[in-house]
Motif scaffolding. Structure first.
Motif, PDB file in Angstrom:
ATOM      1  N   ALA A 134       0.847  -1.205   0.000  1.00  0.00           N
ATOM      2  CA  ALA A 134       0.000   0.000   0.000  1.00  0.00           C
ATOM      3  C   ALA A 134       0.880   1.252   0.000  1.00  0.00           C
ATOM      4  CB  ALA A 134      -0.925   0.005   1.208  1.00  0.00           C
ATOM      5  N   CYS A 135       1.962   1.224   0.792  1.00  0.00           N
ATOM      6  CA  CYS A 135       2.910   2.370   0.831  1.00  0.00           C
ATOM      7  C   CYS A 135       3.502   2.603  -0.557  1.00  0.00           C
ATOM      8  CB  CYS A 135       4.035   2.104   1.827  1.00  0.00           C
ATOM      9  SG  CYS A 135       3.513   2.257   3.531  1.00  0.00           S
ATOM     10  N   ILE A 138       0.774   4.083  -2.860  1.00  0.00           N
ATOM     11  CA  ILE A 138       0.498   5.495  -2.511  1.00  0.00           C
ATOM     12  C   ILE A 138       1.656   6.383  -2.969  1.00  0.00           C
ATOM     13  CG2 ILE A 138       0.210   7.118  -0.568  1.00  0.00           C
ATOM     14  CD1 ILE A 138      -1.341   4.779   0.848  1.00  0.00           C
ATOM     15  N   HIS A 139       2.891   5.919  -2.698  1.00  0.00           N
ATOM     16  CA  HIS A 139       4.096   6.669  -3.092  1.00  0.00           C
ATOM     17  C   HIS A 139       4.132   6.867  -4.610  1.00  0.00           C
ATOM     18  CE1 HIS A 139       8.464   7.469  -3.400  1.00  0.00           C
ATOM     19  NE2 HIS A 139       8.250   8.052  -2.242  1.00  0.00           N
ATOM     20  N   CYS A 141       1.541   6.802  -6.669  1.00  0.00           N
ATOM     21  CA  CYS A 141       0.451   7.704  -7.069  1.00  0.00           C
ATOM     22  C   CYS A 141       0.835   9.167  -6.815  1.00  0.00           C
ATOM     23  CB  CYS A 141      -0.838   7.370  -6.308  1.00  0.00           C
ATOM     24  SG  CYS A 141      -1.545   5.809  -6.827  1.00  0.00           S
ATOM     25  N   ILE A 142       1.474   9.418  -5.666  1.00  0.00           N
ATOM     26  CA  ILE A 142       1.911  10.786  -5.353  1.00  0.00           C
ATOM     27  C   ILE A 142       2.936  11.246  -6.390  1.00  0.00           C
ATOM     28  CG2 ILE A 142       3.151  12.243  -3.661  1.00  0.00           C
ATOM     29  CD1 ILE A 142       1.848  10.454  -1.458  1.00  0.00           C
TER      30      ILE A 142
END
Lengths: 154, 67
Positions: A134-135, A138-139, A141-142
Motif C-alpha cells: 500500500a505504501c 500510494i508513493h 500515485c503521489i
C-alpha cells in the motif's frame, strides 16, 4: 537579496508561531500527558511506554530543529554577510540539482525495494505485506500526481 | 564541458571562493564546473562570463555539442 530578506523575516515570524504552538502541544501532550491520544490502542504497557518515549523524542527533536532554524534566520536578517551566505546556500544551482537527483534516485530505490520487500513479506505476514505494498502504491500515485502537475506547470 | 574559468581566474589572481561569492554560488560549484563534472546553467554561465568581461562562448567550450 532584499526580497530574500523579506521572505526570511516572514519565515521567522511563522517559525516563532510554530515554536509556540508546538511547545504547547509538547508540554500538554507529552509532559503533562493531557488526554490519552498518545497511548497506542495496540500492545502492552511496555510497548505504550516505548511508543510514548519515541513520540516525545521526535516531538522535542522537531522543536529543537525549529529553534535552530529560527536562530539561523534571525542571525541572517541582522548580519548581511550571514544573509548572503544563507542565500547562496539555498539558491546554489548545484545543491538544488544534487537534491533533485537524490530525491529521484531514492524514489526509484524505494519503489524497487518496497515492491521486493512487500513480495517477500507476503510469505510471512499478510498485514505487513499489504501495508508495504500500500505504501508503494500510494508513493507511486503521489509521484505520478507531481509529474502531471509539473508537466503542466513547466 | 571544458571551460577557461581556471585560467581566467588565475590570470586575475582570484580564488574559487572569491569568484563564487562574486557570481552568487558556492566554491564547490565553481570547482565542479572547472573540472568539468558539472555544467553551469545559462544564468550562471552568463554571470561568470560577464564577471570576466567576456561572452559565454569565450569562457565555455561548446565544441562537444557540435558533434
Amino acid at each position: 537579496m532584499e526580497q530574500f530578506k523579506k521572505k526570511l523575516m516572514a519565515q521567522n515570524k511563522n517559525t516563532i508561531i510554530g515554536i509556540i504552538i508546538w511547545f504547547v502541544i509538547c508540554v500538554a501532550g507529552i509532559v503533562c500527558e493531557a488526554g490519552d491520544f498518545l497511548i497506542p490502542i495496540t500492545g502492552d504497557s511496555h510497548w505504550a511506554s516505548k511508543w510514548h518515549g519515541f513520540i516525545s523524542g521526535v516531538s522535542f527533536a522537531f522543536l529543537v530543529l525549529m529553534i535552530v532554524s529560527l536562530i539561523q534566520g534571525i542571525r541572517a536578517v541582522k548580519d548581511e554577510k550571514a544573509l548572503k551566505k544563507l542565500y547562496i546556500a539555498e539558491t546554489d544551482e548545484r545543491n538544488i540539482h544534487i537534491t533533485t537527483s537524490a530525491q529521484a534516485s531514492s524514489m526509484k530505490a524505494f519503489l524497487i525495494l518496497g515492491l521486493a520487500a512487500g513480495i517477500i513479506a507476503g510469505y510471512f505476514s499478510m498485514t505487513v505485506s499489504v501495508t508495504i505494498l500500500a505504501c508503494v502504491v500510494i508513493h507511486s500515485c503521489i509521484g505520478i500526481g507531481f509529474k502531471v502537475y509539473y508537466s503542466k506547470k513547466l | 564541458m571544458k571551460t577557461k574559468i581556471r585560467e581566467l581566474r588565475k590570470a586575475r589572481k582570484l580564488s574559487q571562493e572569491e569568484l563564487a561569492e562574486a557570481v552568487g554560488t558556492t566554491r564547490q560549484t565553481i570547482t565542479s564546473i572547472e573540472v568539468g563534472k558539472y555544467t553551469a546553467s545559462l544564468p550562471l554561465a552568463y554571470k561568470i562570463a560577464r564577471f570576466f568581461g567576456l561572452t559565454i562562448e569565450e569562457v565555455f567550450d561548446f565544441s562537444d555539442l557540435e558533434d
